[in-house]
Design a protein around this motif. Structure first.
Motif, PDB file in Angstrom:
ATOM      1  N   TYR A  26       0.980  -1.201   0.032  1.00  0.00           N
ATOM      2  CA  TYR A  26       0.078  -0.037  -0.090  1.00  0.00           C
ATOM      3  C   TYR A  26       0.801   1.345  -0.011  1.00  0.00           C
ATOM      4  O   TYR A  26       0.722   2.263  -0.964  1.00  0.00           O
ATOM      5  N   ASP A  27       1.797   1.252   0.845  1.00  0.00           N
ATOM      6  CA  ASP A  27       2.473   2.315   1.005  1.00  0.00           C
ATOM      7  C   ASP A  27       3.586   2.827   0.024  1.00  0.00           C
ATOM      8  O   ASP A  27       3.722   3.731  -0.666  1.00  0.00           O
ATOM      9  N   LEU A  28       4.318   1.585  -0.666  1.00  0.00           N
ATOM     10  CA  LEU A  28       5.096   1.915  -1.370  1.00  0.00           C
ATOM     11  C   LEU A  28       4.627   2.000  -2.772  1.00  0.00           C
ATOM     12  O   LEU A  28       5.022   2.701  -3.627  1.00  0.00           O
ATOM     13  N   PHE A  29       3.549   1.341  -3.098  1.00  0.00           N
ATOM     14  CA  PHE A  29       2.885   1.561  -4.539  1.00  0.00           C
ATOM     15  C   PHE A  29       2.358   3.047  -4.586  1.00  0.00           C
ATOM     16  O   PHE A  29       2.487   3.511  -5.395  1.00  0.00           O
ATOM     17  N   SER A  30       2.015   3.538  -3.306  1.00  0.00           N
ATOM     18  CA  SER A  30       1.409   4.796  -3.612  1.00  0.00           C
ATOM     19  C   SER A  30       2.744   5.839  -3.538  1.00  0.00           C
ATOM     20  O   SER A  30       2.526   6.793  -4.412  1.00  0.00           O
ATOM     21  N   GLN A  31       3.792   5.587  -3.050  1.00  0.00           N
ATOM     22  CA  GLN A  31       4.958   6.397  -3.181  1.00  0.00           C
ATOM     23  C   GLN A  31       5.682   6.386  -4.506  1.00  0.00           C
ATOM     24  O   GLN A  31       6.047   7.305  -4.988  1.00  0.00           O
ATOM     25  N   LYS A  32       5.635   5.181  -5.051  1.00  0.00           N
ATOM     26  CA  LYS A  32       6.603   4.751  -6.119  1.00  0.00           C
ATOM     27  C   LYS A  32       5.711   4.330  -7.290  1.00  0.00           C
ATOM     28  O   LYS A  32       6.530   4.057  -8.360  1.00  0.00           O
ATOM     29  N   GLY A  33       4.683   3.926  -7.124  1.00  0.00           N
ATOM     30  CA  GLY A  33       3.989   3.226  -8.241  1.00  0.00           C
ATOM     31  C   GLY A  33       4.274   1.569  -8.307  1.00  0.00           C
ATOM     32  O   GLY A  33       5.250   1.210  -7.620  1.00  0.00           O
ATOM     33  N   TYR A  34       3.343   0.873  -8.804  1.00  0.00           N
ATOM     34  CA  TYR A  34       3.558  -0.447  -8.760  1.00  0.00           C
ATOM     35  C   TYR A  34       4.831  -0.910  -9.308  1.00  0.00           C
ATOM     36  O   TYR A  34       5.725  -1.952  -9.062  1.00  0.00           O
ATOM     37  N   HIS A  35       4.964  -0.474 -10.815  1.00  0.00           N
ATOM     38  CA  HIS A  35       6.235  -0.786 -11.339  1.00  0.00           C
ATOM     39  C   HIS A  35       7.379  -0.469 -10.772  1.00  0.00           C
ATOM     40  O   HIS A  35       8.481  -1.220 -11.221  1.00  0.00           O
ATOM     41  N   ASN A  36       7.664   0.451 -10.228  1.00  0.00           N
ATOM     42  CA  ASN A  36       8.934   1.051  -9.508  1.00  0.00           C
ATOM     43  C   ASN A  36       9.185   0.290  -8.263  1.00  0.00           C
ATOM     44  O   ASN A  36      10.057   0.828  -7.526  1.00  0.00           O
ATOM     45  N   THR A  37       8.089  -0.357  -7.740  1.00  0.00           N
ATOM     46  CA  THR A  37       8.620  -1.162  -6.409  1.00  0.00           C
ATOM     47  C   THR A  37       8.756  -2.504  -6.703  1.00  0.00           C
ATOM     48  O   THR A  37       7.830  -3.247  -7.265  1.00  0.00           O
ATOM     49  N   LYS A  60       3.671 -11.054  -7.133  1.00  0.00           N
ATOM     50  CA  LYS A  60       3.577  -9.611  -6.796  1.00  0.00           C
ATOM     51  C   LYS A  60       2.110  -9.157  -7.166  1.00  0.00           C
ATOM     52  O   LYS A  60       1.627  -8.558  -6.300  1.00  0.00           O
ATOM     53  N   LYS A  61       1.632  -9.383  -8.203  1.00  0.00           N
ATOM     54  CA  LYS A  61       0.351  -9.084  -8.417  1.00  0.00           C
ATOM     55  C   LYS A  61      -0.694  -9.355  -7.413  1.00  0.00           C
ATOM     56  O   LYS A  61      -1.624  -8.734  -7.389  1.00  0.00           O
ATOM     57  N   ASP A  62      -0.623 -10.277  -7.033  1.00  0.00           N
ATOM     58  CA  ASP A  62      -1.406 -10.933  -5.818  1.00  0.00           C
ATOM     59  C   ASP A  62      -1.598  -9.941  -4.496  1.00  0.00           C
ATOM     60  O   ASP A  62      -2.525  -9.428  -3.925  1.00  0.00           O
ATOM     61  N   ILE A  63      -0.289  -9.302  -4.414  1.00  0.00           N
ATOM     62  CA  ILE A  63      -0.288  -8.125  -3.360  1.00  0.00           C
ATOM     63  C   ILE A  63      -0.867  -7.004  -3.883  1.00  0.00           C
ATOM     64  O   ILE A  63      -1.890  -6.364  -3.203  1.00  0.00           O
ATOM     65  N   LEU A  64      -0.988  -6.636  -5.132  1.00  0.00           N
ATOM     66  CA  LEU A  64      -1.741  -5.447  -5.726  1.00  0.00           C
ATOM     67  C   LEU A  64      -3.101  -5.963  -5.402  1.00  0.00           C
ATOM     68  O   LEU A  64      -3.854  -4.829  -5.082  1.00  0.00           O
ATOM     69  N   LYS A  65      -3.407  -6.851  -5.700  1.00  0.00           N
ATOM     70  CA  LYS A  65      -5.087  -7.203  -5.581  1.00  0.00           C
ATOM     71  C   LYS A  65      -5.624  -7.110  -4.289  1.00  0.00           C
ATOM     72  O   LYS A  65      -6.478  -6.409  -3.844  1.00  0.00           O
ATOM     73  N   CYS A  66      -4.368  -7.533  -3.073  1.00  0.00           N
ATOM     74  CA  CYS A  66      -4.976  -7.308  -1.674  1.00  0.00           C
ATOM     75  C   CYS A  66      -4.867  -6.040  -1.529  1.00  0.00           C
ATOM     76  O   CYS A  66      -5.875  -5.437  -0.702  1.00  0.00           O
ATOM     77  N   VAL A  67      -4.122  -5.126  -1.830  1.00  0.00           N
ATOM     78  CA  VAL A  67      -3.984  -3.661  -1.765  1.00  0.00           C
ATOM     79  C   VAL A  67      -5.304  -3.161  -2.205  1.00  0.00           C
ATOM     80  O   VAL A  67      -5.928  -2.061  -1.543  1.00  0.00           O
ATOM     81  N   ILE A  68      -5.693  -3.374  -3.503  1.00  0.00           N
ATOM     82  CA  ILE A  68      -6.808  -2.824  -4.198  1.00  0.00           C
ATOM     83  C   ILE A  68      -8.215  -2.900  -3.207  1.00  0.00           C
ATOM     84  O   ILE A  68      -8.984  -2.290  -2.847  1.00  0.00           O
ATOM     85  N   GLU A  69      -8.151  -4.441  -2.724  1.00  0.00           N
ATOM     86  CA  GLU A  69      -9.224  -4.637  -1.893  1.00  0.00           C
ATOM     87  C   GLU A  69      -9.397  -3.834  -0.583  1.00  0.00           C
ATOM     88  O   GLU A  69     -10.576  -3.081  -0.367  1.00  0.00           O
ATOM     89  N   ILE A  70      -8.223  -3.837  -0.069  1.00  0.00           N
ATOM     90  CA  ILE A  70      -8.332  -2.771   1.115  1.00  0.00           C
ATOM     91  C   ILE A  70      -8.477  -1.336   0.934  1.00  0.00           C
ATOM     92  O   ILE A  70      -9.472  -0.571   1.432  1.00  0.00           O
ATOM     93  N   TYR A  71      -8.065  -0.837  -0.274  1.00  0.00           N
ATOM     94  CA  TYR A  71      -8.161   0.402  -0.552  1.00  0.00           C
ATOM     95  C   TYR A  71      -9.563   0.768  -0.980  1.00  0.00           C
ATOM     96  O   TYR A  71     -10.427   1.503  -0.448  1.00  0.00           O
ATOM     97  N   MET A  72     -10.352  -0.281  -1.593  1.00  0.00           N
ATOM     98  CA  MET A  72     -11.616  -0.135  -1.880  1.00  0.00           C
ATOM     99  C   MET A  72     -12.459  -0.164  -0.738  1.00  0.00           C
ATOM    100  O   MET A  72     -13.498   0.493  -0.643  1.00  0.00           O
ATOM    101  N   ARG A  73     -12.270  -0.878   0.118  1.00  0.00           N
ATOM    102  CA  ARG A  73     -13.124  -1.093   1.473  1.00  0.00           C
ATOM    103  C   ARG A  73     -12.986   0.376   2.177  1.00  0.00           C
ATOM    104  O   ARG A  73     -13.957   0.994   2.761  1.00  0.00           O
ATOM    105  N   ASN A 110      -5.867   9.260  -0.210  1.00  0.00           N
ATOM    106  CA  ASN A 110      -5.381   7.929  -1.119  1.00  0.00           C
ATOM    107  C   ASN A 110      -5.097   8.530  -2.438  1.00  0.00           C
ATOM    108  O   ASN A 110      -5.041   7.690  -3.491  1.00  0.00           O
ATOM    109  N   ALA A 111      -4.797   9.644  -2.800  1.00  0.00           N
ATOM    110  CA  ALA A 111      -4.759  10.015  -4.197  1.00  0.00           C
ATOM    111  C   ALA A 111      -3.554   9.050  -5.012  1.00  0.00           C
ATOM    112  O   ALA A 111      -3.794   8.706  -6.195  1.00  0.00           O
ATOM    113  N   ASN A 112      -2.489   9.066  -4.338  1.00  0.00           N
ATOM    114  CA  ASN A 112      -1.434   8.397  -5.078  1.00  0.00           C
ATOM    115  C   ASN A 112      -1.598   7.042  -5.408  1.00  0.00           C
ATOM    116  O   ASN A 112      -1.617   6.367  -6.328  1.00  0.00           O
ATOM    117  N   LEU A 113      -2.206   6.174  -4.467  1.00  0.00           N
ATOM    118  CA  LEU A 113      -2.588   5.047  -4.711  1.00  0.00           C
ATOM    119  C   LEU A 113      -3.672   4.578  -5.732  1.00  0.00           C
ATOM    120  O   LEU A 113      -3.640   3.991  -6.733  1.00  0.00           O
TER     121      LEU A 113
END
Lengths: 202, 202, 202, 202
Positions: A26-37, A60-73, A110-113
DNA sequence: GATGAATGAGCCTTCATTCAT
DNA sequence: AATGAATGAAGGCTCATTCAT
């Protein structure tokens, strides 16, 4: 046959660790984007070994999916909370103001994320589907509420969906404060006025 | 930045070659996204050697910037063409309908690229700036036209900007036809009606 | 070598557990080969924790060695049983036929494992030594029997060894039925005839 | 669509480099086996960067296939050369002696690689197929020659194949000198005698 | 003894960029 | 200017082995 090695953590410590990894994403994708983490960074940030990540996630993508889930909640919870307060079409205007305020708040934190996730919409079908479902759910839910309160069905769904779109679009701009020559307070009033007029009974 | 290693092609053949590389970027980024296209593919598609790319561009991102530039010219040209036809506030409604139609068309033919480019907005400041400038230009231009035709200044800029936002947002959805339960024709009418009402003199 | 960390299980339940791990190795190495089987799979198959494997074995290779041991006992038992029936040089021909049949049977039911194990012969000295010892034992044993029954010593050991070789080689091919153009029944007759002639007294 | 990035080297230097990589594979696989050799080692041994390996080969296994090809050419060449000398069934005995000698020689100089390659037979269908084809080719070729020289067709193919098997099996043992108690010279005589008798006209 | 979560070195492969020709 | 072979750092993922409980 490869043993399915992804554990569903039962124990408290494991759950906690899985959460930490998601939070790291969540934090790193927010800060640097998915591809740069990279996964090593996620592991380090989560104070975890690289290997164990694959104990909790398929890839790795699986982490992203979980992040999305959390984000959406996170994103939807306050909106749904507001929906619960709609028990009467008369003070809809107040609700509309509140919703716009809340969505702006959500974007602010949550803008960056949001950006990163949304950007994956294009290349990743899963991410895309998740976003569509999110919008679907909210639209359908709100429609049901308004119908039950006696609102006319005429293009209602489209009105709702459109309203959500412009709230989202506006909030996005507002948060980034992209255009220096725009008076966003003025613009917010335009947005709310239009939505209010859309749902006014004539 | 070692910009001085990049030649500004003067000769016709060179210019043509640079164009071909940009076009390759355009096509491939559209089809597969920026991250999933590598420089070797771009070179091959452009019928050019991998090395020479770095004769014309600083790096891969540099190609992207050029693609964006082209993309923006393509996108804005028909919109500006329409602006030129606005010589009277009376048939603004027709113009609005046309603009919405045209933007939908633009999205139809460039949807994928738009997505990819837009997604880079988050991680790349240059890309972001380019997008903001695009919107700025159109907004300011249209504002000038409408003012010159006697429209009231009251929140005009915000109205324009907001209108552009919802056109863009709607077109995007329309092209992707994302939500199966939405009647997009109905929604298009909502969009145009709202914009029309925004610019109506009361 | 930190051999002292490996417990020699005394209790029945422990012995049973060690056996289960070896059997897991046996089955999985057969199915997928040594390199494509990981310790987690072995543990899972043996219904045992991954950690405890290192309570009974030094490392993964150690499991392999035990598998080999079992395998060899399995393979040699019926052959030795046949040897016990040799009490007379007169019906050697029948015995030879039986041996060939039995070795084919053994290969049929253990072909995959045999392959995997044999393939490790090259990179692992221990495995290699075990295979050599197996052949040594059988050769020496049979030699002793035949000598005691009055057979001439002239190249006897080499004849036996050679016979074993071709039986093994033939059985292997037979089981895999590798070459579609070969009539393996014909070939089996060639094999047995040759062996029989080798041990005929002239 | 991913660009096919494996170049078929045309230039001399490139060909030379590809050869060097294959040779590196050859040597290292011989010394340490396929599984214990990594691509970095191959690159280093070949005095080449790790990346360029994937300019010439699809993946690590691809190198292996090339190594096998080379190996097979090396192995079969002298055998086929001997076949050319068979113009008469009368001095077949001499040829048989020579073939056995040659196969032993071949094994001596390639024993380790043979083992490694053969061991992959089990887990890799491609490798397996290559070995089978090798044996097929030799068998069919020799059969054709012998038939043309007037030899009886009765089980000929099986005799040839069986002979090759025992030569191969014996050579293998001979080279490794596996069993200390065996007099391999004696055993070699047994082998050649049997083959000779197989092809004797009665 | 037993568990299974955790470790982290190591592996194969990719790709933006450079460089000899 | 042009080529395309070459570089090598970096990335995602695996797995034998260890260790806290």
């Amino acid at each position: 046959m490869k043993a399915n090695t992804v554990r569903e953590p039962k124990q408290e410590r494991s759950i906690e660790k899985k959460k930490r990894i998601i939070q790291a994403g969540y934090d790193l994708f927010s800060q640097k984007g998915y591809h740069n983490t990279n996964t090593a960074e996620i592991a380090k940030y989560a104070k975890v070994s690289t290997g164990i990540i694959y104990g909790y996630f398929n890839d790795k993508k699986d982490i992203l999916k979980c992040v999305i889930e959390i984000y959406m909640r996170k994103i939807t919870a306050p909106v749904y909370a507001l929906f619960d307060k709609i028990d009467n079409l008369d003070h809809l205007d107040l609700i509309i103001d509140e919703i716009v305020d809340i969505v702006i708040q959500m974007h602010k934190s949550n803008a960056n994320l949001h950006e990163t996730l949304h950007s994956l919409t294009h290349t990743d079908a899963d991410v895309n589907a998740a976003f569509i479902r999110l919008e679907d759910d909210i639209t359908i839910n709100l429609e049901r509420i308004l119908l039950s309160l006696g609102m006319s069905d005429d293009g209602l769904r489209e009105k709702i969906h459109f309203s959500l779109n412009i709230i989202e679009s506006f909030s996005h701009e507002y948060v980034y404060d992209k255009h220096t020559y725009i008076d966003y307070k003025k613009m917010q009033k335009i947005v709310t006025d239009i939505i209010k007029s859309l749902f006014k009974k004539h």
